[in-house]
Write an enzyme that holds these catalytic residues in place. Structure first.
Site, PDB file in Angstrom:
ATOM      1  N   LYS A   1       0.869  -1.216   0.125  1.00  0.00           N
ATOM      2  CA  LYS A   1      -0.105  -0.057   0.020  1.00  0.00           C
ATOM      3  C   LYS A   1       0.961   1.163  -0.024  1.00  0.00           C
ATOM      4  CE  LYS A   1      -4.641   0.557   0.815  1.00  0.00           C
ATOM      5  NZ  LYS A   1      -5.590  -0.288   0.216  1.00  0.00           N
TER       6      LYS A   1
HETATM    7  N1  GLU Z   1      -7.128  -0.086  -3.067  1.00  0.00           N
HETATM    8  C1  GLU Z   1      -8.001  -1.266  -3.173  1.00  0.00           C
HETATM    9  C2  GLU Z   1      -7.941  -2.397  -2.163  1.00  0.00           C
HETATM   10  O1  GLU Z   1      -7.879  -1.725  -0.876  1.00  0.00           O
HETATM   11  C3  GLU Z   1      -7.578  -2.402  -4.498  1.00  0.00           C
HETATM   12  C4  GLU Z   1      -6.181  -2.785  -4.579  1.00  0.00           C
HETATM   13  C5  GLU Z   1      -5.794  -3.284  -5.837  1.00  0.00           C
HETATM   14  O2  GLU Z   1      -6.478  -3.654  -6.803  1.00  0.00           O
HETATM   15  O3  GLU Z   1      -4.668  -3.601  -5.710  1.00  0.00           O
HETATM   16  O4  GLU Z   1      -8.451  -3.369  -2.136  1.00  0.00           O
END
Ligand code: GLU
Length: 410
Positions: free
Chosen positions: A102
């Protein structure tokens, strides 16, 4: 309590029900890399502004690091570590072959022009391009980022590494994105809501819903649920909280947000209300689909919904979770409920790798199959081991990531 403490507490309580060795446990909670960069850009008025950017790569035992990038004033290293670990567990719960990561930039994007936002995004890629890539770490949209942000990232990355559409997911369909990705997180939330209601002997048709957050996740979940006969009776976002017992038209509300200057539900017809009143509203389902840490020990006992479906990441603190469970509330946890997004991110990455694109029906059918399998497994483990759904989901995730770690060798 920080986000990080919260996610570690959830990890710990699941780990305590399993026999993990101390070595494996240590490996599973330790992030592989924490990167902080300073991102300097020239603002439209000519002055230089410096923003803090982050990318945390938590675990890649099951595959390349994967997870979103958010632009928000609250972004910091601790939050990114916590959210990266949630991605590790989320990809494992739905069985997509990725790890967890993240990141983001500490900024309120609403205060930036489109040009400033583009320069900020490209400069951020300049700083992190060496540690991302289609087989290394694949970012995606998250809070306040979207398909345009991903298009800039893909373009900037390609200046260093050539044409690599699989370096990010959540791209525009016109630029190697996948049909159905935009709606995918909300679709997964809607599916979990429907299945959990059915397990409680209820039908989604006629069920009342209160939704916090009306961005990508909330607006899609609301529209899909409305299509199945559910009634959205309370909704709130960064600028307004509204209720309407006769039910909001989710399509009209989405169209309103798209054209409103503040990108908000503000100004739509409805009775003004508060976040406290939304959480305490007498509804069948409460869907927190905005930010983390909103359901706390202080407000959990006001919740009257019998079902909480976590569209956001980390919306419920551990103390709030315990209170809700002891009040008999079913909580479908984030690492299951909002996993539809990363699931279709995986489909997008597969399509990018194969240079072969699927129609929307194929994406949606496969998404539902993956989510159903994950939902059934979480429910099975919860019943079999007498656990709440969150602890069961963590048990499954820790089991899968643990297996991969042992197989690889330390
Ligand atoms: N930001 C989204 C999540 O928290 C998608 C993450 C992604 O598709 O890599 O799941």
């Amino acid at each position: 309590m920080s986000h990080l403490d919260d996610s570690l507490r959830y990890f710990d309580r699941a780990a305590r029900t399993m026999d993990l060795t101390a070595n494996i446990e240590r490996l599973l909670v330790t992030p592989a890399r924490r990167l902080q960069v300073e991102v300097a850009i020239v603002m439209d008025d000519g002055h230089v502004e410096v923003f803090e950017g982050f990318r945390v790569q938590h675990n890649d035992a099951r595959g390349p690091f994967k997870g979103g990038l958010r632009y928000h004033p609250h972004v910091d290293l601790d939050e990114a570590v916590s959210l990266a670990s949630l991605m590790t567990w989320k990809t494992a719960v739905v069985g997509v072959p990725f790890g967890g990561a993240k990141g983001g930039i500490k900024v309120d994007p609403r205060t930036l022009s489109a040009g400033e936002l583009e320069r900020l995004t490209r400069k951020f890629v300049d700083k992190i391009h060496l540690v991302i890539g289609p087989d290394v770490d694949i970012p995606a949209p998250d809070v306040n980022t979207n398909s345009q942000t991903m298009a800039w990232i893909m373009d900037q990355f390609s200046r260093y590494h050539g044409f690599q559409p699989g370096v990010v997911t959540g791209k525009p369909v016109a630029l190697h994105g996948s049909l159905g990705r935009d709606a995918a997180t909300g679709r997964g939330v809607a599916l979990c809501t429907k299945w959990a209601l059915e397990d409680m002997g209820r039908s989604v048709d006629g069920a009342t819903v209160a939704m916090q957050g009306f961005g990508n996740v909330g607006s899609w979940a609301a529209r899909i649920l409305a299509g199945w006969g559910a009634k959205l009776v309370a909704v709130g976002d960064h600028a307004a909280y509204l209720e309407d017992d006769s039910g909001f038209n989710a399509e009209a509300l989405t169209a309103h947000v798209a054209t409103s200057p503040e990108r908000s539900i503000k100004g739509f017809a409805g009775t003004p209300t508060t976040v406290e009143a939304l959480f305490a509203k007498n509804v069948d389902v409460l869907i927190p689909a905005a930010l983390g840490g909103v359901l706390t020990a202080d407000n959990a006992d006001t919740v009257r919904a019998k079902l909480v479906v976590e569209g956001a990441n980390g919306p419920t603190t551990p103390d709030a979770h315990d209170k809700l469970v002891s009040q008999g509330v079913v909580v479908v946890p984030d690492i299951l409920a909002n996993a539809g997004g990363v699931t279709v991110s995986y489909f997008e990455w597969v399509q990018n790798t194969q240079r072969y694109y699927w129609d929307e029906e194929e994406v949606n059918t496969r998404l539902e199959r993956v989510m159903r399998k994950a939902y059934d497994e979480v429910r099975r483990v919860a019943r079999h081991r007498d656990l709440d759904l969150r602890t069961a989901a963590f048990v499954i995730a820790i089991r899968e990531v643990g297996k991969a770690t042992v197989l690889r060798g330390i």
